[in-house]
Design a protein around this motif. Structure first.
Motif, PDB file in Angstrom:
ATOM      1  N   VAL A 129     123.196  51.107  49.493  1.00 18.43           N
ATOM      2  CA  VAL A 129     121.830  50.964  49.981  1.00 18.43           C
ATOM      3  C   VAL A 129     121.763  49.723  50.870  1.00 18.43           C
ATOM      4  CG1 VAL A 129     119.400  50.618  49.375  1.00 18.43           C
ATOM      5  CG2 VAL A 129     120.845  52.036  47.924  1.00 18.43           C
ATOM      6  N   ALA A 130     121.077  49.843  52.010  1.00 16.04           N
ATOM      7  CA  ALA A 130     120.857  48.686  52.883  1.00 16.04           C
ATOM      8  C   ALA A 130     119.458  48.769  53.465  1.00 16.04           C
ATOM      9  CB  ALA A 130     121.888  48.643  54.004  1.00 16.04           C
ATOM     10  N   TYR A 131     118.837  47.602  53.611  1.00 21.29           N
ATOM     11  CA  TYR A 131     117.519  47.564  54.247  1.00 21.29           C
ATOM     12  C   TYR A 131     117.385  46.283  55.057  1.00 21.29           C
ATOM     13  CZ  TYR A 131     116.005  44.381  50.469  1.00 21.29           C
ATOM     14  OH  TYR A 131     115.896  43.337  49.585  1.00 21.29           O
ATOM     15  N   THR A 132     116.418  46.275  55.972  1.00 22.39           N
ATOM     16  CA  THR A 132     116.173  45.110  56.814  1.00 22.39           C
ATOM     17  C   THR A 132     114.972  44.329  56.303  1.00 22.39           C
ATOM     18  OG1 THR A 132     114.790  46.403  58.317  1.00 22.39           O
ATOM     19  CG2 THR A 132     117.124  46.226  58.858  1.00 22.39           C
ATOM     20  N   LYS A 133     114.964  43.039  56.628  1.00 22.11           N
ATOM     21  CA  LYS A 133     113.877  42.167  56.171  1.00 22.11           C
ATOM     22  C   LYS A 133     113.632  41.091  57.227  1.00 22.11           C
ATOM     23  CE  LYS A 133     112.728  38.889  52.468  1.00 22.11           C
ATOM     24  NZ  LYS A 133     113.270  38.179  51.277  1.00 22.11           N
ATOM     25  N   VAL A 192     124.306  39.697  52.302  1.00 25.63           N
ATOM     26  CA  VAL A 192     123.114  39.434  53.100  1.00 25.63           C
ATOM     27  C   VAL A 192     123.609  38.944  54.460  1.00 25.63           C
ATOM     28  CG1 VAL A 192     120.954  38.166  53.313  1.00 25.63           C
ATOM     29  CG2 VAL A 192     121.792  38.830  51.041  1.00 25.63           C
ATOM     30  N   ILE A 193     123.260  39.680  55.508  1.00 27.35           N
ATOM     31  CA  ILE A 193     123.815  39.444  56.838  1.00 27.35           C
ATOM     32  C   ILE A 193     122.702  38.994  57.779  1.00 27.35           C
ATOM     33  CG2 ILE A 193     125.115  40.471  58.743  1.00 27.35           C
ATOM     34  CD1 ILE A 193     125.862  42.714  56.553  1.00 27.35           C
ATOM     35  N   GLY A 194     122.886  37.867  58.430  1.00 31.25           N
ATOM     36  CA  GLY A 194     121.876  37.331  59.330  1.00 31.25           C
ATOM     37  C   GLY A 194     121.789  38.101  60.641  1.00 31.25           C
ATOM     38  N   VAL A 220     119.280  48.492  62.174  1.00 33.42           N
ATOM     39  CA  VAL A 220     118.586  47.400  62.873  1.00 33.42           C
ATOM     40  C   VAL A 220     117.794  47.947  64.053  1.00 33.42           C
ATOM     41  CG1 VAL A 220     118.970  45.386  64.350  1.00 33.42           C
ATOM     42  CG2 VAL A 220     120.104  45.531  62.132  1.00 33.42           C
ATOM     43  N   THR A 221     118.399  48.865  64.793  1.00 36.39           N
ATOM     44  CA  THR A 221     117.722  49.451  65.956  1.00 36.39           C
ATOM     45  C   THR A 221     116.498  50.265  65.532  1.00 36.39           C
ATOM     46  OG1 THR A 221     119.807  49.554  67.186  1.00 36.39           O
ATOM     47  CG2 THR A 221     118.006  50.968  67.945  1.00 36.39           C
ATOM     48  N   VAL A 222     116.658  51.112  64.532  1.00 35.13           N
ATOM     49  CA  VAL A 222     115.564  51.973  64.073  1.00 35.13           C
ATOM     50  C   VAL A 222     114.387  51.142  63.574  1.00 35.13           C
ATOM     51  CG1 VAL A 222     114.899  53.592  62.245  1.00 35.13           C
ATOM     52  CG2 VAL A 222     116.980  54.000  63.569  1.00 35.13           C
ATOM     53  N   ASN A 223     114.693  50.051  62.857  1.00 38.15           N
ATOM     54  CA  ASN A 223     113.628  49.210  62.304  1.00 38.15           C
ATOM     55  C   ASN A 223     113.168  48.126  63.277  1.00 38.15           C
ATOM     56  OD1 ASN A 223     113.220  50.509  59.860  1.00 38.15           O
ATOM     57  ND2 ASN A 223     114.820  49.350  58.808  1.00 38.15           N
ATOM     58  N   GLN A 224     113.790  48.082  64.461  1.00 33.32           N
ATOM     59  CA  GLN A 224     113.415  47.137  65.512  1.00 33.32           C
ATOM     60  C   GLN A 224     113.421  45.686  64.989  1.00 33.32           C
ATOM     61  OE1 GLN A 224     109.614  48.653  66.954  1.00 33.32           O
ATOM     62  NE2 GLN A 224     110.642  50.167  68.233  1.00 33.32           N
ATOM     63  N   LEU A 225     114.451  45.366  64.213  1.00 27.82           N
ATOM     64  CA  LEU A 225     114.570  44.014  63.656  1.00 27.82           C
ATOM     65  C   LEU A 225     115.092  43.054  64.718  1.00 27.82           C
ATOM     66  CD1 LEU A 225     114.422  42.199  61.094  1.00 27.82           C
ATOM     67  CD2 LEU A 225     116.861  42.709  60.766  1.00 27.82           C
ATOM     68  N   LYS A 226     114.366  42.007  64.960  1.00 24.51           N
ATOM     69  CA  LYS A 226     114.798  40.962  65.890  1.00 24.51           C
ATOM     70  C   LYS A 226     115.313  39.728  65.152  1.00 24.51           C
ATOM     71  CE  LYS A 226     114.150  42.805  69.931  1.00 24.51           C
ATOM     72  NZ  LYS A 226     115.321  43.030  70.819  1.00 24.51           N
ATOM     73  N   GLU A 227     114.585  39.293  64.154  1.00 26.34           N
ATOM     74  CA  GLU A 227     114.933  38.054  63.441  1.00 26.34           C
ATOM     75  C   GLU A 227     114.831  38.315  61.951  1.00 26.34           C
ATOM     76  OE1 GLU A 227     116.067  33.915  63.917  1.00 26.34           O
ATOM     77  OE2 GLU A 227     115.746  35.525  65.369  1.00 26.34           O
ATOM     78  N   GLY A 228     115.933  38.201  61.231  1.00 29.13           N
ATOM     79  CA  GLY A 228     115.879  38.441  59.797  1.00 29.13           C
ATOM     80  C   GLY A 228     117.246  38.692  59.208  1.00 29.13           C
ATOM     81  N   VAL A 229     117.287  39.568  58.201  1.00 29.86           N
ATOM     82  CA  VAL A 229     118.535  39.850  57.498  1.00 29.86           C
ATOM     83  C   VAL A 229     118.629  41.340  57.188  1.00 29.86           C
ATOM     84  CG1 VAL A 229     118.655  37.562  56.428  1.00 29.86           C
ATOM     85  CG2 VAL A 229     117.550  39.455  55.189  1.00 29.86           C
ATOM     86  N   ILE A 230     119.850  41.768  56.974  1.00 31.04           N
ATOM     87  CA  ILE A 230     120.114  43.056  56.322  1.00 31.04           C
ATOM     88  C   ILE A 230     120.636  42.744  54.926  1.00 31.04           C
ATOM     89  CG2 ILE A 230     121.838  44.876  56.163  1.00 31.04           C
ATOM     90  CD1 ILE A 230     121.304  45.749  58.835  1.00 31.04           C
ATOM     91  N   TYR A 231     120.009  43.370  53.934  1.00 31.25           N
ATOM     92  CA  TYR A 231     120.525  43.316  52.559  1.00 31.25           C
ATOM     93  C   TYR A 231     121.289  44.613  52.320  1.00 31.25           C
ATOM     94  CZ  TYR A 231     120.884  43.340  47.511  1.00 31.25           C
ATOM     95  OH  TYR A 231     121.379  43.388  46.232  1.00 31.25           O
ATOM     96  N   LEU A 232     122.510  44.500  51.824  1.00 30.05           N
ATOM     97  CA  LEU A 232     123.396  45.641  51.603  1.00 30.05           C
ATOM     98  C   LEU A 232     123.997  45.532  50.211  1.00 30.05           C
ATOM     99  CD1 LEU A 232     125.400  47.971  52.455  1.00 30.05           C
ATOM    100  CD2 LEU A 232     126.819  46.176  53.454  1.00 30.05           C
ATOM    101  N   GLN A 233     123.921  46.615  49.427  1.00 28.10           N
ATOM    102  CA  GLN A 233     124.583  46.598  48.127  1.00 28.10           C
ATOM    103  C   GLN A 233     125.293  47.922  47.867  1.00 28.10           C
ATOM    104  OE1 GLN A 233     121.440  45.956  45.138  1.00 28.10           O
ATOM    105  NE2 GLN A 233     121.635  48.096  44.538  1.00 28.10           N
ATOM    106  N   ILE A 234     126.355  47.839  47.094  1.00 25.37           N
ATOM    107  CA  ILE A 234     127.106  49.013  46.658  1.00 25.37           C
ATOM    108  C   ILE A 234     127.237  48.937  45.144  1.00 25.37           C
ATOM    109  CG2 ILE A 234     129.236  50.345  46.853  1.00 25.37           C
ATOM    110  CD1 ILE A 234     129.777  48.907  49.503  1.00 25.37           C
ATOM    111  N   THR A 235     126.831  49.996  44.450  1.00 25.26           N
ATOM    112  CA  THR A 235     126.996  50.056  43.002  1.00 25.26           C
ATOM    113  C   THR A 235     128.070  51.072  42.647  1.00 25.26           C
ATOM    114  OG1 THR A 235     125.408  51.833  42.548  1.00 25.26           O
ATOM    115  CG2 THR A 235     124.519  49.597  42.799  1.00 25.26           C
ATOM    116  N   ARG A 236     128.470  51.060  41.387  1.00 21.86           N
ATOM    117  CA  ARG A 236     129.513  51.994  40.961  1.00 21.86           C
ATOM    118  C   ARG A 236     128.988  53.432  40.846  1.00 21.86           C
ATOM    119  NH1 ARG A 236     134.242  49.892  39.301  1.00 21.86           N
ATOM    120  NH2 ARG A 236     133.218  47.975  38.591  1.00 21.86           N
TER     121      ARG A 236
END
Length: 283
Positions: A112-116, A33-35, A77-93
Protein backbone atom coordinates in the motif's frame (compact mmCIF):
# COMPACT_ATOMS: atom_id res chain seq x y z
CA UNK A 1 -4.84 12.88 -2.61
CA UNK A 2 -7.76 10.48 -3.00
CA UNK A 3 -5.89 7.70 -4.82
CA UNK A 4 -3.63 5.04 -3.34
CA UNK A 5 -1.45 2.30 -4.76
CA UNK A 6 -2.76 -1.09 -3.62
CA UNK A 7 -0.54 -3.92 -4.84
CA UNK A 8 -0.41 -3.37 -8.63
CA UNK A 9 -3.36 -0.98 -9.03
CA UNK A 10 -4.11 2.65 -8.26
CA UNK A 11 -7.52 2.73 -6.57
CA UNK A 12 -9.71 4.99 -4.45
CA UNK A 13 -8.46 5.68 -0.94
CA UNK A 14 -11.47 3.90 0.60
CA UNK A 15 -9.97 0.48 -0.23
CA UNK A 16 -10.30 -1.76 2.86
CA UNK A 17 -7.55 -3.98 4.28
CA UNK A 18 -8.60 -7.37 5.69
CA UNK A 19 -8.62 -7.57 9.50
CA UNK A 20 -6.29 -10.57 9.27
CA UNK A 21 -3.60 -8.68 7.42
CA UNK A 22 -0.43 -9.46 9.39
CA UNK A 23 0.64 -5.83 9.35
CA UNK A 24 -2.52 -4.93 11.24
CA UNK A 25 -2.31 -7.79 13.75
CA UNK A 26 1.44 -8.23 14.25
CA UNK A 27 3.16 -5.21 12.74
CA UNK A 28 4.58 -7.86 10.41
CA UNK A 29 5.81 -5.61 7.64
CA UNK A 30 8.13 -2.86 6.51
CA UNK A 31 7.77 0.69 5.25
CA UNK A 32 9.45 3.73 3.71
CA UNK A 33 8.68 7.45 3.66
CA UNK A 34 10.00 9.14 0.52
CA UNK A 35 10.33 12.90 0.15
CA UNK A 36 8.84 14.74 -2.83
CA UNK A 37 10.06 18.24 -3.75
CA UNK A 38 8.26 20.13 -6.53
CA UNK A 39 6.90 16.82 -7.80
CA UNK A 40 10.32 15.11 -7.76
CA UNK A 41 11.40 12.16 -5.63
CA UNK A 42 14.46 12.69 -3.42
CA UNK A 43 16.87 9.72 -3.37
CA UNK A 44 14.18 7.26 -4.47
CA UNK A 45 16.67 4.53 -5.42
CA UNK A 46 18.22 4.63 -1.96
CA UNK A 47 14.81 4.34 -0.30
CA UNK A 48 13.84 1.35 -2.43
CA UNK A 49 17.19 -0.34 -1.81
CA UNK A 50 16.63 0.04 1.93
CA UNK A 51 13.09 -1.31 1.54
CA UNK A 52 14.48 -4.39 -0.20
CA UNK A 53 17.03 -4.85 2.57
CA UNK A 54 14.35 -4.59 5.26
CA UNK A 55 12.27 -7.20 3.41
CA UNK A 56 15.25 -9.55 3.26
CA UNK A 57 16.00 -9.11 6.97
CA UNK A 58 12.48 -10.18 8.01
CA UNK A 59 12.27 -12.87 5.29
CA UNK A 60 9.46 -11.11 3.44
CA UNK A 61 9.06 -11.69 -0.30
CA UNK A 62 9.52 -8.43 -2.20
CA UNK A 63 6.49 -8.34 -4.53
CA UNK A 64 7.87 -6.26 -7.44
CA UNK A 65 10.93 -5.41 -9.41
CA UNK A 66 12.27 -2.02 -8.32
CA UNK A 67 11.69 -0.47 -11.73
CA UNK A 68 8.05 -1.59 -11.69
CA UNK A 69 7.56 -0.10 -8.26
CA UNK A 70 9.25 3.17 -9.26
CA UNK A 71 6.93 3.54 -12.22
CA UNK A 72 3.85 2.94 -10.07
CA UNK A 73 4.99 5.43 -7.43
CA UNK A 74 5.68 8.04 -10.11
CA UNK A 75 2.19 7.48 -11.50
CA UNK A 76 0.69 7.87 -8.01
CA UNK A 77 2.42 11.25 -7.56
CA UNK A 78 1.16 12.36 -10.96
CA UNK A 79 -2.43 11.19 -10.38
CA UNK A 80 -2.59 12.91 -6.99
CA UNK A 81 -0.81 16.01 -8.34
CA UNK A 82 1.59 16.02 -5.38
CA UNK A 83 4.10 18.85 -5.51
CA UNK A 84 5.46 19.02 -1.96
CA UNK A 85 5.18 16.17 0.52
CA UNK A 86 5.86 12.48 0.96
CA UNK A 87 4.86 9.06 -0.25
CA UNK A 88 4.22 6.54 2.51
CA UNK A 89 4.79 2.96 1.33
CA UNK A 90 4.38 -0.26 3.29
CA UNK A 91 4.52 -3.97 2.54
CA UNK A 92 3.03 -6.56 4.90
CA UNK A 93 3.33 -10.32 4.88
CA UNK A 94 -0.28 -10.47 3.74
CA UNK A 95 -3.62 -11.86 4.87
CA UNK A 96 -3.71 -15.17 6.73
CA UNK A 97 -5.30 -16.89 9.69
CA UNK A 98 -3.88 -15.45 12.90
CA UNK A 99 -0.96 -17.62 13.98
CA UNK A 100 2.36 -16.21 15.13
CA UNK A 101 4.46 -18.28 12.74
CA UNK A 102 4.76 -17.41 9.05
CA UNK A 103 1.75 -18.25 6.88
CA UNK A 104 1.95 -20.66 3.95
CA UNK A 105 4.15 -19.77 0.98
CA UNK A 106 1.14 -18.99 -1.22
CA UNK A 107 0.19 -16.02 1.01
CA UNK A 108 0.74 -12.88 -1.05
CA UNK A 109 2.28 -9.74 0.50
CA UNK A 110 0.16 -6.59 0.51
CA UNK A 111 1.67 -3.33 -0.75
CA UNK A 112 0.00 0.00 0.00
CA UNK A 113 1.26 3.51 -0.82
CA UNK A 114 -0.31 6.93 -0.53
CA UNK A 115 0.70 10.57 -0.90
CA UNK A 116 0.61 13.24 1.78
CA UNK A 117 1.13 17.00 1.67
CA UNK A 118 4.03 17.97 3.91
CA UNK A 119 6.04 21.19 3.95
CA UNK A 120 9.66 21.53 4.98
CA UNK A 121 10.09 22.94 8.50
CA UNK A 122 11.66 26.19 7.31
CA UNK A 123 11.14 28.10 10.58
CA UNK A 124 12.80 25.35 12.61
CA UNK A 125 15.62 25.03 10.08
CA UNK A 126 16.30 28.76 10.33
CA UNK A 127 15.80 29.30 14.06
CA UNK A 128 16.36 25.92 15.65
CA UNK A 129 14.08 23.74 17.76
CA UNK A 130 13.89 21.96 21.10
CA UNK A 131 14.24 18.27 21.88
CA UNK A 132 13.76 16.04 24.92
CA UNK A 133 15.70 13.02 26.12
CA UNK A 134 14.02 9.66 26.60
CA UNK A 135 15.22 6.12 27.24
CA UNK A 136 15.63 3.90 24.19
CA UNK A 137 13.36 0.91 24.95
CA UNK A 138 13.20 -0.41 21.37
CA UNK A 139 14.27 -3.86 20.18
CA UNK A 140 17.79 -4.63 18.98
CA UNK A 141 17.17 -4.48 15.22
CA UNK A 142 16.51 -0.78 14.75
CA UNK A 143 18.31 -1.01 11.40
CA UNK A 144 15.19 -2.68 9.93
CA UNK A 145 12.43 -0.23 9.03
CA UNK A 146 9.51 -2.27 10.38
CA UNK A 147 5.95 -1.30 11.28
CA UNK A 148 6.62 -1.89 14.99
CA UNK A 149 6.81 1.73 16.15
CA UNK A 150 5.06 1.91 19.54
CA UNK A 151 8.23 3.01 21.43
CA UNK A 152 8.73 5.73 18.80
CA UNK A 153 5.10 6.81 19.17
CA UNK A 154 5.46 7.14 22.95
CA UNK A 155 8.72 9.07 22.55
CA UNK A 156 7.26 11.45 19.96
CA UNK A 157 4.26 12.08 22.22
CA UNK A 158 6.62 13.07 25.02
CA UNK A 159 8.25 15.54 22.62
CA UNK A 160 4.90 17.02 21.61
CA UNK A 161 3.85 17.42 25.25
CA UNK A 162 7.05 19.40 25.88
CA UNK A 163 6.73 21.60 22.77
CA UNK A 164 9.73 19.86 21.22
CA UNK A 165 10.33 18.74 17.66
CA UNK A 166 11.99 15.46 18.63
CA UNK A 167 12.68 12.96 21.40
CA UNK A 168 16.33 11.86 21.47
CA UNK A 169 16.96 8.28 22.57
CA UNK A 170 19.69 7.12 24.93
CA UNK A 171 20.57 3.47 25.58
CA UNK A 172 22.50 3.22 28.83
CA UNK A 173 24.64 6.37 28.56
CA UNK A 174 24.89 6.34 24.76
CA UNK A 175 22.85 8.52 22.40
CA UNK A 176 21.46 6.39 19.58
CA UNK A 177 19.03 8.40 17.43
CA UNK A 178 15.65 10.10 17.81
CA UNK A 179 12.04 8.95 17.55
CA UNK A 180 11.88 9.66 13.80
CA UNK A 181 15.31 11.04 12.87
CA UNK A 182 19.07 10.65 13.19
CA UNK A 183 21.07 12.78 15.63
CA UNK A 184 24.38 14.57 15.07
CA UNK A 185 26.54 16.67 17.37
CA UNK A 186 29.30 19.13 16.54
CA UNK A 187 32.39 19.53 18.74
CA UNK A 188 35.42 21.63 17.87
CA UNK A 189 34.34 21.86 14.23
CA UNK A 190 33.88 18.10 13.78
CA UNK A 191 30.61 16.18 13.37
CA UNK A 192 29.81 13.05 15.39
CA UNK A 193 26.98 10.58 14.82
CA UNK A 194 26.20 7.06 15.98
CA UNK A 195 27.58 4.39 13.62
CA UNK A 196 25.09 2.70 11.32
CA UNK A 197 24.70 -0.58 13.18
CA UNK A 198 21.70 -2.45 14.61
CA UNK A 199 20.97 0.29 17.19
CA UNK A 200 19.88 2.90 14.61
CA UNK A 201 18.19 3.20 11.25
CA UNK A 202 20.67 4.32 8.61
CA UNK A 203 18.59 7.28 7.45
CA UNK A 204 18.56 8.30 3.79
CA UNK A 205 18.90 11.97 4.77
CA UNK A 206 21.65 10.91 7.19
CA UNK A 207 23.57 9.41 4.26
CA UNK A 208 23.10 12.57 2.21
CA UNK A 209 24.39 14.71 5.08
CA UNK A 210 27.48 12.53 5.42
CA UNK A 211 28.19 13.06 1.72
CA UNK A 212 27.59 16.81 2.02
CA UNK A 213 30.00 17.01 4.96
CA UNK A 214 32.67 15.38 2.81
CA UNK A 215 32.02 17.93 0.06
CA UNK A 216 32.24 20.76 2.59
CA UNK A 217 35.47 19.47 4.11
CA UNK A 218 33.82 18.82 7.49
CA UNK A 219 35.28 15.85 9.33
CA UNK A 220 32.68 13.26 10.38
CA UNK A 221 33.24 10.73 13.15
CA UNK A 222 30.84 7.78 13.04
CA UNK A 223 31.25 6.74 16.66
CA UNK A 224 29.21 6.58 19.83
CA UNK A 225 28.94 9.52 22.21
CA UNK A 226 27.31 10.01 25.60
CA UNK A 227 24.37 11.99 26.92
CA UNK A 228 26.86 14.38 28.49
CA UNK A 229 28.63 14.78 25.14
CA UNK A 230 25.29 15.75 23.61
CA UNK A 231 24.43 18.26 26.32
CA UNK A 232 27.87 19.91 26.17
CA UNK A 233 28.18 19.87 22.37
CA UNK A 234 28.79 23.08 20.44
CA UNK A 235 25.90 22.19 18.12
CA UNK A 236 23.26 19.49 17.72
CA UNK A 237 21.07 18.75 14.72
CA UNK A 238 18.68 16.05 13.52
CA UNK A 239 17.97 14.75 10.02
CA UNK A 240 15.07 12.87 8.42
CA UNK A 241 12.92 12.74 5.30
CA UNK A 242 11.12 16.12 4.89
CA UNK A 243 12.40 17.14 8.31
CA UNK A 244 15.61 17.64 6.33
CA UNK A 245 18.22 19.21 8.67
CA UNK A 246 16.96 20.90 11.84
CA UNK A 247 19.27 22.53 14.43
CA UNK A 248 18.51 21.56 18.04
CA UNK A 249 19.18 24.54 20.31
CA UNK A 250 17.73 23.15 23.54
CA UNK A 251 17.54 19.65 25.03
CA UNK A 252 15.19 19.33 27.97
CA UNK A 253 15.87 22.61 29.79
CA UNK A 254 19.52 22.95 28.74
CA UNK A 255 20.68 25.25 25.94
CA UNK A 256 23.03 23.77 23.37
CA UNK A 257 26.11 25.86 22.58
CA UNK A 258 25.10 29.49 22.21
CA UNK A 259 21.41 28.65 22.16
CA UNK A 260 21.24 29.48 18.43
CA UNK A 261 21.88 27.41 15.28
CA UNK A 262 25.64 26.95 14.91
CA UNK A 263 27.83 27.74 11.93
CA UNK A 264 28.55 24.12 10.97
CA UNK A 265 24.86 23.20 11.10
CA UNK A 266 23.94 26.27 9.05
CA UNK A 267 26.46 25.26 6.37
CA UNK A 268 24.91 21.80 6.21
CA UNK A 269 21.37 23.21 6.06
CA UNK A 270 22.34 25.44 3.14
CA UNK A 271 24.13 22.61 1.35
CA UNK A 272 21.10 20.35 1.75
CA UNK A 273 18.78 23.05 0.40
CA UNK A 274 21.10 23.49 -2.56
CA UNK A 275 20.99 19.75 -3.28
CA UNK A 276 17.17 19.88 -3.32
CA UNK A 277 17.24 22.85 -5.68
CA UNK A 278 19.63 21.00 -7.96
CA UNK A 279 17.19 18.10 -8.04
CA UNK A 280 14.35 20.44 -9.03
CA UNK A 281 16.42 22.21 -11.70
CA UNK A 282 17.59 18.97 -13.27
CA UNK A 283 14.11 17.41 -13.46
Amino acid sequence: MDKILFNDSIVQRDKLIDIEDRGYQFGDGIYEVIGVYDGNFFMLDEHLERLERSAKEIRLSFPYQKQQLKERLEKLVTVNQLKEGVIYLQITRGEAERWHHFPSDDTKPNLVAYTKLEETLMEEENNGAAAVLTEDIRWLRCDIKTLNLLPNVLAKQKAVEHDAVEAIFYRGDIITEASASNVFIVKNGEVYTHPANNYILNGITRRKVLALCMDLGIKVNEETYSVQDLLTADEVFVTATKLDVVPIIRVDQQSIGTGYPGKITQKIVEAFRASVQELVRSS
